[in-house]
Design a protein around this motif. Structure first.
Motif, PDB file in Angstrom:
ATOM      1  N   VAL A  31      17.357  -6.358 -24.009  1.00 31.70           N
ATOM      2  CA  VAL A  31      16.661  -7.065 -22.941  1.00 31.70           C
ATOM      3  C   VAL A  31      17.673  -7.932 -22.205  1.00 31.70           C
ATOM      4  O   VAL A  31      18.530  -8.566 -22.813  1.00 31.70           O
ATOM      5  CB  VAL A  31      15.487  -7.906 -23.492  1.00 31.70           C
ATOM      6  CG1 VAL A  31      15.962  -8.976 -24.430  1.00 31.70           C
ATOM      7  CG2 VAL A  31      14.658  -8.500 -22.381  1.00 31.70           C
ATOM      8  N   GLY A  32      17.582  -7.907 -20.885  1.00 30.08           N
ATOM      9  CA  GLY A  32      18.479  -8.732 -20.080  1.00 30.08           C
ATOM     10  C   GLY A  32      17.999 -10.172 -20.053  1.00 30.08           C
ATOM     11  O   GLY A  32      16.882 -10.487 -20.443  1.00 30.08           O
ATOM     12  N   ASN A  33      18.861 -11.040 -19.589  1.00 36.08           N
ATOM     13  CA  ASN A  33      18.477 -12.439 -19.437  1.00 36.08           C
ATOM     14  C   ASN A  33      19.221 -13.043 -18.256  1.00 36.08           C
ATOM     15  O   ASN A  33      20.076 -12.410 -17.645  1.00 36.08           O
ATOM     16  CB  ASN A  33      18.722 -13.229 -20.729  1.00 36.08           C
ATOM     17  CG  ASN A  33      20.166 -13.227 -21.153  1.00 36.08           C
ATOM     18  OD1 ASN A  33      21.071 -13.124 -20.338  1.00 36.08           O
ATOM     19  ND2 ASN A  33      20.396 -13.334 -22.445  1.00 36.08           N
ATOM     20  N   SER A  34      18.898 -14.264 -17.945  1.00 34.11           N
ATOM     21  CA  SER A  34      19.481 -14.905 -16.768  1.00 34.11           C
ATOM     22  C   SER A  34      20.959 -15.237 -16.946  1.00 34.11           C
ATOM     23  O   SER A  34      21.637 -15.552 -15.979  1.00 34.11           O
ATOM     24  CB  SER A  34      18.702 -16.181 -16.428  1.00 34.11           C
ATOM     25  OG  SER A  34      18.745 -17.075 -17.507  1.00 34.11           O
ATOM     26  N   TYR A  35      21.457 -15.172 -18.175  1.00 41.33           N
ATOM     27  CA  TYR A  35      22.870 -15.452 -18.422  1.00 41.33           C
ATOM     28  C   TYR A  35      23.747 -14.226 -18.201  1.00 41.33           C
ATOM     29  O   TYR A  35      24.963 -14.317 -18.256  1.00 41.33           O
ATOM     30  CB  TYR A  35      23.080 -15.967 -19.851  1.00 41.33           C
ATOM     31  CG  TYR A  35      22.316 -17.227 -20.143  1.00 41.33           C
ATOM     32  CD1 TYR A  35      22.634 -18.417 -19.511  1.00 41.33           C
ATOM     33  CD2 TYR A  35      21.262 -17.219 -21.034  1.00 41.33           C
ATOM     34  CE1 TYR A  35      21.932 -19.575 -19.765  1.00 41.33           C
ATOM     35  CE2 TYR A  35      20.551 -18.376 -21.299  1.00 41.33           C
ATOM     36  CZ  TYR A  35      20.892 -19.549 -20.661  1.00 41.33           C
ATOM     37  OH  TYR A  35      20.187 -20.689 -20.919  1.00 41.33           O
ATOM     38  N   GLY A  36      23.117 -13.071 -18.002  1.00 42.35           N
ATOM     39  CA  GLY A  36      23.870 -11.855 -17.779  1.00 42.35           C
ATOM     40  C   GLY A  36      24.391 -11.203 -19.047  1.00 42.35           C
ATOM     41  O   GLY A  36      25.167 -10.260 -18.990  1.00 42.35           O
ATOM     42  N   THR A  37      23.986 -11.716 -20.188  1.00 44.49           N
ATOM     43  CA  THR A  37      24.400 -11.133 -21.462  1.00 44.49           C
ATOM     44  C   THR A  37      23.168 -10.576 -22.166  1.00 44.49           C
ATOM     45  O   THR A  37      22.366 -11.331 -22.703  1.00 44.49           O
ATOM     46  CB  THR A  37      25.073 -12.185 -22.366  1.00 44.49           C
ATOM     47  OG1 THR A  37      24.190 -13.296 -22.509  1.00 44.49           O
ATOM     48  CG2 THR A  37      26.389 -12.648 -21.786  1.00 44.49           C
ATOM     49  N   PRO A  38      22.983  -9.267 -22.119  1.00 48.97           N
ATOM     50  CA  PRO A  38      21.799  -8.672 -22.750  1.00 48.97           C
ATOM     51  C   PRO A  38      21.749  -8.977 -24.244  1.00 48.97           C
ATOM     52  O   PRO A  38      22.781  -9.093 -24.900  1.00 48.97           O
ATOM     53  CB  PRO A  38      21.974  -7.176 -22.516  1.00 48.97           C
ATOM     54  CG  PRO A  38      23.055  -7.035 -21.519  1.00 48.97           C
ATOM     55  CD  PRO A  38      23.862  -8.277 -21.546  1.00 48.97           C
ATOM     56  N   LYS A  39      20.531  -9.103 -24.752  1.00 51.08           N
ATOM     57  CA  LYS A  39      20.329  -9.336 -26.178  1.00 51.08           C
ATOM     58  C   LYS A  39      19.598  -8.145 -26.768  1.00 51.08           C
ATOM     59  O   LYS A  39      18.740  -7.549 -26.124  1.00 51.08           O
ATOM     60  CB  LYS A  39      19.512 -10.604 -26.405  1.00 51.08           C
ATOM     61  CG  LYS A  39      20.268 -11.862 -26.102  1.00 51.08           C
ATOM     62  CD  LYS A  39      19.500 -13.049 -26.620  1.00 51.08           C
ATOM     63  CE  LYS A  39      20.353 -14.282 -26.575  1.00 51.08           C
ATOM     64  NZ  LYS A  39      19.720 -15.397 -27.240  1.00 51.08           N
ATOM     65  N   LYS A  40      19.940  -7.839 -28.003  1.00 53.30           N
ATOM     66  CA  LYS A  40      19.282  -6.739 -28.697  1.00 53.30           C
ATOM     67  C   LYS A  40      18.215  -7.292 -29.629  1.00 53.30           C
ATOM     68  O   LYS A  40      18.347  -8.389 -30.160  1.00 53.30           O
ATOM     69  CB  LYS A  40      20.297  -5.933 -29.501  1.00 53.30           C
ATOM     70  CG  LYS A  40      21.251  -5.150 -28.641  1.00 53.30           C
ATOM     71  CD  LYS A  40      22.169  -4.300 -29.474  1.00 53.30           C
ATOM     72  CE  LYS A  40      23.099  -3.521 -28.557  1.00 53.30           C
ATOM     73  NZ  LYS A  40      23.973  -2.634 -29.294  1.00 53.30           N
ATOM     74  N   TYR A  41      17.166  -6.495 -29.804  1.00 51.26           N
ATOM     75  CA  TYR A  41      16.138  -6.829 -30.779  1.00 51.26           C
ATOM     76  C   TYR A  41      15.574  -5.538 -31.343  1.00 51.26           C
ATOM     77  O   TYR A  41      15.738  -4.466 -30.768  1.00 51.26           O
ATOM     78  CB  TYR A  41      15.035  -7.702 -30.170  1.00 51.26           C
ATOM     79  CG  TYR A  41      14.171  -7.008 -29.144  1.00 51.26           C
ATOM     80  CD1 TYR A  41      12.982  -6.381 -29.512  1.00 51.26           C
ATOM     81  CD2 TYR A  41      14.527  -6.983 -27.804  1.00 51.26           C
ATOM     82  CE1 TYR A  41      12.187  -5.752 -28.577  1.00 51.26           C
ATOM     83  CE2 TYR A  41      13.738  -6.356 -26.861  1.00 51.26           C
ATOM     84  CZ  TYR A  41      12.567  -5.747 -27.256  1.00 51.26           C
ATOM     85  OH  TYR A  41      11.783  -5.120 -26.329  1.00 51.26           O
ATOM     86  N   VAL A  42      14.916  -5.647 -32.486  1.00 50.81           N
ATOM     87  CA  VAL A  42      14.307  -4.491 -33.129  1.00 50.81           C
ATOM     88  C   VAL A  42      12.832  -4.464 -32.744  1.00 50.81           C
ATOM     89  O   VAL A  42      12.113  -5.442 -32.947  1.00 50.81           O
ATOM     90  CB  VAL A  42      14.460  -4.554 -34.665  1.00 50.81           C
ATOM     91  CG1 VAL A  42      13.853  -3.312 -35.301  1.00 50.81           C
ATOM     92  CG2 VAL A  42      15.918  -4.705 -35.049  1.00 50.81           C
TER      93      VAL A  42
END
Length: 162
Positions: free
Chosen positions: A145-156
């Motif tokens: 998932v993307g975010n406003s910081y420009g660093t996508p985060k992963k989740y299960v």
């Protein structure tokens, strides 16, 4: 003047110690321990891509409540049949808001965005018994998932199926 400052210092120290004691007790509570353990299991995805939900939930519970987004706390408390001040109204969709209950007492509470918690449980809202959940299987996939910081985060993402 020194005496007043000494008393104020003593009172401040007592307040700080009291607050820390409450936080330590809360951190070591059954609900907190179960929640941390379940969150660790779910976010690390230490199990296979497919499996039985009973292998993920290691604590004892009678019911699992999955709350709708935007549902006020008093409505959640009506559903569970008791007051629980830690319930939080989800202000967006796509947030985990799940309470596990044993003998009309909370034993674990999952709340948060997948990008913050590292997992998402995809299950319709409602009340489920332990037997229903234990008969349920899951499929898990890692999502980003993307975010406003420009660093996508992963989740299960766990999709629960009958």
């Amino acid at each position: 003047m020194k005496r007043v400052l000494r008393w104020l210092g003593l009172i401040a120290a007592i307040i700080v110690i009291s607050v820390l004691s409450v936080k330590i007790v809360e951190y070591n509570s059954l609900v907190s321990r179960n929640t941390r353990n379940l969150e660790r299991i779910l976010s690390q995805n230490t199990y296979s891509e497919k499996g039985n939900v009973k292998n993920l939930i290691t604590f004892d519970y009678d019911k699992m409540y999955v709350f709708l987004p935007y549902l006020p706390r008093d409505e959640m408390e009506k559903q569970i049949g008791f007051k629980y001040p830690k319930l939080i109204q989800a202000l967006n969709e796509g947030i985990n808001n799940i309470l596990f209950v044993k003998d009309d007492k909370p034993v674990a509470y999952l709340f948060g965005y997948p990008s913050d918690t590292g997992y998402y449980i995809n299950i319709p809202s409602g009340e489920y018994t332990k037997a229903q959940i234990e008969a349920t299987t899951y499929q898990s996939k890692t999502r980003e998932v993307g975010n406003s910081y420009g660093t996508p985060k992963k989740y299960v993402n766990y999709l629960l199926t009958d």
